[in-house]
Write a protein that holds these residues in place. Structure first.
Motif, PDB file in Angstrom:
ATOM      1  N   PRO A 213     -63.443  19.974 114.084  1.00 38.89           N
ATOM      2  CA  PRO A 213     -62.222  20.521 113.495  1.00 38.89           C
ATOM      3  C   PRO A 213     -62.218  20.505 111.961  1.00 38.89           C
ATOM      4  O   PRO A 213     -61.265  20.941 111.333  1.00 38.89           O
ATOM      5  N   ARG A 214     -63.275  19.991 111.353  1.00 40.59           N
ATOM      6  CA  ARG A 214     -63.361  19.863 109.901  1.00 40.59           C
ATOM      7  C   ARG A 214     -64.489  20.727 109.356  1.00 40.59           C
ATOM      8  O   ARG A 214     -65.426  21.072 110.074  1.00 40.59           O
ATOM      9  N   VAL A 215     -64.412  21.036 108.061  1.00 39.40           N
ATOM     10  CA  VAL A 215     -65.482  21.752 107.372  1.00 39.40           C
ATOM     11  C   VAL A 215     -65.871  20.925 106.160  1.00 39.40           C
ATOM     12  O   VAL A 215     -65.028  20.568 105.337  1.00 39.40           O
ATOM     13  N   ARG A 216     -67.152  20.582 106.058  1.00 40.87           N
ATOM     14  CA  ARG A 216     -67.662  19.855 104.905  1.00 40.87           C
ATOM     15  C   ARG A 216     -68.125  20.893 103.897  1.00 40.87           C
ATOM     16  O   ARG A 216     -68.935  21.759 104.215  1.00 40.87           O
ATOM     17  N   VAL A 217     -67.584  20.792 102.676  1.00 44.62           N
ATOM     18  CA  VAL A 217     -67.875  21.758 101.622  1.00 44.62           C
ATOM     19  C   VAL A 217     -68.588  21.035 100.489  1.00 44.62           C
ATOM     20  O   VAL A 217     -68.112  20.018  99.987  1.00 44.62           O
ATOM     21  N   SER A 218     -69.731  21.577 100.077  1.00 44.10           N
ATOM     22  CA  SER A 218     -70.470  21.047  98.942  1.00 44.10           C
ATOM     23  C   SER A 218     -70.181  21.957  97.749  1.00 44.10           C
ATOM     24  O   SER A 218     -70.353  23.173  97.828  1.00 44.10           O
ATOM     25  N   LEU A 219     -69.746  21.353  96.650  1.00 46.15           N
ATOM     26  CA  LEU A 219     -69.375  22.099  95.450  1.00 46.15           C
ATOM     27  C   LEU A 219     -70.141  21.568  94.251  1.00 46.15           C
ATOM     28  O   LEU A 219     -70.552  20.409  94.235  1.00 46.15           O
ATOM     29  N   ALA A 220     -70.282  22.404  93.230  1.00 47.22           N
ATOM     30  CA  ALA A 220     -70.887  21.982  91.965  1.00 47.22           C
ATOM     31  C   ALA A 220     -69.820  22.125  90.885  1.00 47.22           C
ATOM     32  O   ALA A 220     -69.222  23.196  90.726  1.00 47.22           O
TER      33      ALA A 220
ATOM     34  N   ILE B 136     -69.744  17.685  94.208  1.00 47.39           N
ATOM     35  CA  ILE B 136     -68.507  17.178  94.792  1.00 47.39           C
ATOM     36  C   ILE B 136     -68.578  17.501  96.280  1.00 47.39           C
ATOM     37  O   ILE B 136     -68.870  18.635  96.654  1.00 47.39           O
ATOM     38  N   GLN B 137     -68.328  16.510  97.108  1.00 47.39           N
ATOM     39  CA  GLN B 137     -68.255  16.716  98.553  1.00 47.39           C
ATOM     40  C   GLN B 137     -66.787  16.707  98.960  1.00 47.39           C
ATOM     41  O   GLN B 137     -66.055  15.785  98.614  1.00 47.39           O
ATOM     42  N   ALA B 138     -66.378  17.749  99.681  1.00 52.74           N
ATOM     43  CA  ALA B 138     -65.003  17.838 100.177  1.00 52.74           C
ATOM     44  C   ALA B 138     -65.046  18.053 101.677  1.00 52.74           C
ATOM     45  O   ALA B 138     -66.019  18.593 102.212  1.00 52.74           O
ATOM     46  N   GLU B 139     -63.986  17.632 102.336  1.00 52.20           N
ATOM     47  CA  GLU B 139     -63.865  17.851 103.767  1.00 52.20           C
ATOM     48  C   GLU B 139     -62.450  18.338 104.036  1.00 52.20           C
ATOM     49  O   GLU B 139     -61.480  17.654 103.697  1.00 52.20           O
TER      50      GLU B 139
END
Length: 160
Positions: A111-118, A126-129
C-alpha cells in the motif's frame, strides 16, 4: 522500522537499546520510537534521512526549508532526522518552506510507494514513503522536480 516495533511490542512492554555496552535508552517501545534519545537510537529503529544545517538565532536553513530550533540556540550546527514516512511530497507550485528535489526512482511496496529523490541544491538523496493513493494523485514521473517537507523531525546538535 516496521519489524523492530512489531517485535518490540510483541516481546515486552519495556526495552533497552544498547550500543557498545552502553545503554542508549530505556522505555516502552512507543517511547523509544517516538522520542529517540540519540542519533544511534533513531537509526537503530529504521531508515532515516539526515539533513545538516547551520544554526543562527535559533533557526536552521536547510535548502529552502527553515527549521525553528529554540532548544539549539547556542549550537553552530544541527542534524535534523526525518523518517521516510514523515516526508511530504507536493508540487513545486505549492513550494512553501520546503526543499526542492528531483524524483530519481520509485517502487510500490504494497500500500506504500518508496520514492528516491535528489535534493536540487546539493544532490544528496532523500528517501520518502507515501501512500499509493497520494502517489496516484501527485502523478509525477522520474525526472520531475517536486517540493518536499518533513511533517515530523527530531533535531540533535551535530556534536551528538
Amino acid at each position: 522500522l516496521f519489524p523492530y516495533t512489531t517485535l518490540f511490542r510483541s516481546m515486552s512492554d519495556r526495552i533497552a537499546v544498547m550500543s557498545r555496552g552502553h545503554v542508549e535508552q530505556i522505555g516502552t517501545p512507543d517511547e523509544v520510537y517516538d522520542h529517540p534519545a540519540s542519533p544511534f537510537v533513531y537509526r537503530f529503529l529504521g531508515d532515516v534521512n539526515v539533513f545538516h544545517g547551520r544554526v543562527q538565532n535559533g533557526r536552521a536553513q536547510i535548502g529552502g526549508w527553515e527549521v525553528a530550533l529554540p532548544d539549539h540556540v547556542g549550537a553552530d550546527e544541527a542534524a535534523v532526522y526525518v523518517r521516510p514516512h514523515d516526508i511530504e511530497i507536493f508540487p513545486v507550485a505549492e513550494d512553501r518552506n520546503a526543499l526542492r528535489a528531483v524524483v530519481n526512482d520509485f517502487v510500490s511496496i504494497g500500500p506504500r510507494v518508496r520514492v528516491s529523490l535528489a535534493r536540487a541544491d546539493d544532490g544528496s538523496t532523500i528517501q520518502a514513503e507515501i501512500g499509493r493513493e497520494v502517489f496516484g494523485e501527485l502523478q509525477f514521473r522520474v525526472g520531475d522536480t517536486v517540493a518536499v517537507r518533513p511533517r515530523q523531525h527530531r533535531v540533535y546538535s551535530s556534536a551528538a
